[in-house]
Each structure stands twice: as structure tokens, then as C-alpha cells.
Scaffold this motif. Sequence first.
Motif, PDB file in Angstrom:
ATOM      1  N   UNK A  90       0.826  -1.204   0.000  1.00  0.00           N
ATOM      2  CA  UNK A  90       0.000   0.000   0.000  1.00  0.00           C
ATOM      3  C   UNK A  90       0.863   1.258   0.000  1.00  0.00           C
ATOM      4  N   UNK A  91       1.977   1.219   0.727  1.00  0.00           N
ATOM      5  CA  UNK A  91       2.889   2.370   0.704  1.00  0.00           C
ATOM      6  C   UNK A  91       3.411   2.628  -0.703  1.00  0.00           C
ATOM      7  N   UNK A  92       3.690   1.551  -1.412  1.00  0.00           N
ATOM      8  CA  UNK A  92       4.254   1.682  -2.760  1.00  0.00           C
ATOM      9  C   UNK A  92       3.244   2.195  -3.771  1.00  0.00           C
ATOM     10  N   UNK A  93       2.029   1.655  -3.760  1.00  0.00           N
ATOM     11  CA  UNK A  93       1.112   1.918  -4.876  1.00  0.00           C
ATOM     12  C   UNK A  93      -0.048   2.841  -4.527  1.00  0.00           C
ATOM     13  N   UNK A  94      -0.278   3.106  -3.238  1.00  0.00           N
ATOM     14  CA  UNK A  94      -1.331   4.022  -2.803  1.00  0.00           C
ATOM     15  C   UNK A  94      -2.683   3.711  -3.465  1.00  0.00           C
ATOM     16  N   UNK A 129      -2.199   4.301   9.601  1.00  0.00           N
ATOM     17  CA  UNK A 129      -1.165   4.491   8.575  1.00  0.00           C
ATOM     18  C   UNK A 129      -1.755   4.479   7.174  1.00  0.00           C
ATOM     19  N   UNK A 130      -2.673   3.544   6.927  1.00  0.00           N
ATOM     20  CA  UNK A 130      -3.287   3.468   5.605  1.00  0.00           C
ATOM     21  C   UNK A 130      -4.044   4.748   5.274  1.00  0.00           C
ATOM     22  N   UNK A 131      -4.722   5.294   6.242  1.00  0.00           N
ATOM     23  CA  UNK A 131      -5.442   6.539   5.986  1.00  0.00           C
ATOM     24  C   UNK A 131      -4.474   7.689   5.755  1.00  0.00           C
ATOM     25  N   UNK A 136      -8.610   4.556   1.522  1.00  0.00           N
ATOM     26  CA  UNK A 136      -9.833   4.247   2.265  1.00  0.00           C
ATOM     27  C   UNK A 136      -9.676   2.853   2.862  1.00  0.00           C
ATOM     28  N   UNK A 137     -10.137   2.661   4.082  1.00  0.00           N
ATOM     29  CA  UNK A 137      -9.949   1.379   4.769  1.00  0.00           C
ATOM     30  C   UNK A 137     -11.297   0.704   4.993  1.00  0.00           C
ATOM     31  N   UNK A 151     -15.005  -0.589  15.096  1.00  0.00           N
ATOM     32  CA  UNK A 151     -14.569  -0.256  13.740  1.00  0.00           C
ATOM     33  C   UNK A 151     -14.517   1.253  13.548  1.00  0.00           C
ATOM     34  N   UNK A 152     -15.530   1.940  14.046  1.00  0.00           N
ATOM     35  CA  UNK A 152     -15.557   3.401  13.930  1.00  0.00           C
ATOM     36  C   UNK A 152     -14.439   4.020  14.751  1.00  0.00           C
ATOM     37  N   UNK A 153     -14.221   3.496  15.938  1.00  0.00           N
ATOM     38  CA  UNK A 153     -13.235   4.079  16.852  1.00  0.00           C
ATOM     39  C   UNK A 153     -11.825   4.008  16.298  1.00  0.00           C
ATOM     40  N   UNK A 154     -11.507   2.985  15.535  1.00  0.00           N
ATOM     41  CA  UNK A 154     -10.137   2.857  15.011  1.00  0.00           C
ATOM     42  C   UNK A 154      -9.973   3.520  13.649  1.00  0.00           C
ATOM     43  N   UNK A 155     -11.033   4.119  13.122  1.00  0.00           N
ATOM     44  CA  UNK A 155     -10.910   4.917  11.910  1.00  0.00           C
ATOM     45  C   UNK A 155     -11.272   4.232  10.612  1.00  0.00           C
ATOM     46  N   UNK A 156     -11.838   3.026  10.676  1.00  0.00           N
ATOM     47  CA  UNK A 156     -12.296   2.379   9.444  1.00  0.00           C
ATOM     48  C   UNK A 156     -13.424   3.208   8.835  1.00  0.00           C
ATOM     49  N   UNK A 157     -13.498   3.190   7.516  1.00  0.00           N
ATOM     50  CA  UNK A 157     -14.527   3.968   6.817  1.00  0.00           C
ATOM     51  C   UNK A 157     -15.607   3.084   6.200  1.00  0.00           C
TER      52      UNK A 157
END
Length: 247
Positions: A90-94, A129-131, A136-137, A151-157
Motif C-alpha cells: 500500500x505504501x508503494x502503490x497508494x 497508517x493506511x489513511x 480508504x480502509x 470499527x468506527x473508533x479505530x478509523x475504518x470507513x
Amino acid sequence: MTLLSVNLNKIAVLRNSRGDAEPDIIRAAQTCIEAGCGGITVHPRPDQRHVRPDDVRALAVAVRGRVEYNIEGNPFAAPRGSYPGLIELAREVRPTQVTLVPDSDGQLTSDHGFDLERDAERLRPLVAELRTLGCRVSLFVDAGIVDFAHAVAIGAERVEIYTGPFAQAFADGDARSELARCVDTARRAQQAGLAVNAGHDLSQANLGTLRAAIPGLAEVSIGHALIGEALYDGLANTVRSYLQILS
């Protein structure tokens, strides 16, 4: 309209069976895009049984600016050989979206979702990190979950509902109970502020039923059935048939 993301893993399986470059996964992606799909999905695994890291990189270039790009996988699977790990890819290709899935090498295919209460704190820094990378996670979850606070608390969308049991029940002739579980899970996730995706064993036969039952379904990811049906009807025609169902 619900976005159709075509999973190309089976194209890679067929290619790998001969050990050369055909069928060409990039050409397959281009065919799907030209037929109107809204996304391309891949699920690289550490054992590289189908999509490989170089495929992930090449597809990122091929689809960028054209459709959404969704990478699925287990974020806890350690790097191995030329597989650098899901987060590093994911870092490489975004990609547009990263769908986190709790699968292991021993699984033939993904067959269950996260236990959100148990796994949330391990997932939290990875989601963050992904966000930060602009992805989008989405979290892979089982139908029947009633509480999405973690799920909401950890930032998943988003969440992706595992639809394998629904598809099996549909094939067996009575999907009412499993469909109701999917619908209730989608409703609860949406009420918590999450968008809802769905995937696994969806086909032209059962997709319309699921789509009609879940208002606001954001995305479906379909690979195995779509590629199988394309053997008979052609890849572009099959993509168009799915789009007609979703519209």
C-alpha cells in the motif's frame, strides 16, 4: 449505483498454472475497465498462489486515474520472499482502498471476518497508517455483527460483508435467513456511519437479490463467479451483465 470492482485473482491463477505471461492480467483489467466496471480488486497472498507483488504494482499504473483500485489482504501476514507485506504494498502503490481480511495461508479462500472487539487494537495503527497514505480502509466482517463501535473508533470507513453463507443458502434454495443477516448487518454499519461493501461468491444469479435488499450498498467485489461466467460469454459481456444487474 453500486460500484462493481472486478477481482482478477483467477486470471493470475490461470497464468501461473503455465508459468508464463498469459493470460495477461493487465489486458484483463483494461477489458473490464473498457466494459464499464468501476474498480479493480486484487488479493495478494504471501504464498503468491495467484496475484503477485509485481502484478499489484503494474495494475496500479494501469488503472490509476481510470477506476478505483482495491487491494485486499491480511495486514498481519509477515513479509516472505518477494512479498513485502500488505502495508508495504500500500505504501508503494497508494490504492484507493485497502480491504483488511483475516485470512491465512491455510485457507483456500477468505471464509470469515474480523472479531472487531478482539482485533481492534491490533488494527488501529495499521488503519491509521493506511489513511495517512490516502487509502480508504474497509474491514472484512461476518454477517450477523451488531456492534460497529470498535470499527468506527479505530478509523475504518467501510466494512465488507462476507456473503459466502448467503450465496450458499441461495444455491440451496432458501436464502431468507442469511439475506436477513446481511441486511441487518448493513443497516447497523450504516447507522454507525460506515459505508457498506459486499463480497464473496456473488454471481449473476444471486447479486440482484442482495442488491435489492441493501439500500445504499456502496460496492461489490466479484471475481470467481465473474471469471467463470466469462469463459462462456466473454469478459466484456459478463462485466456488462453485472453492471445491468446493479443498475
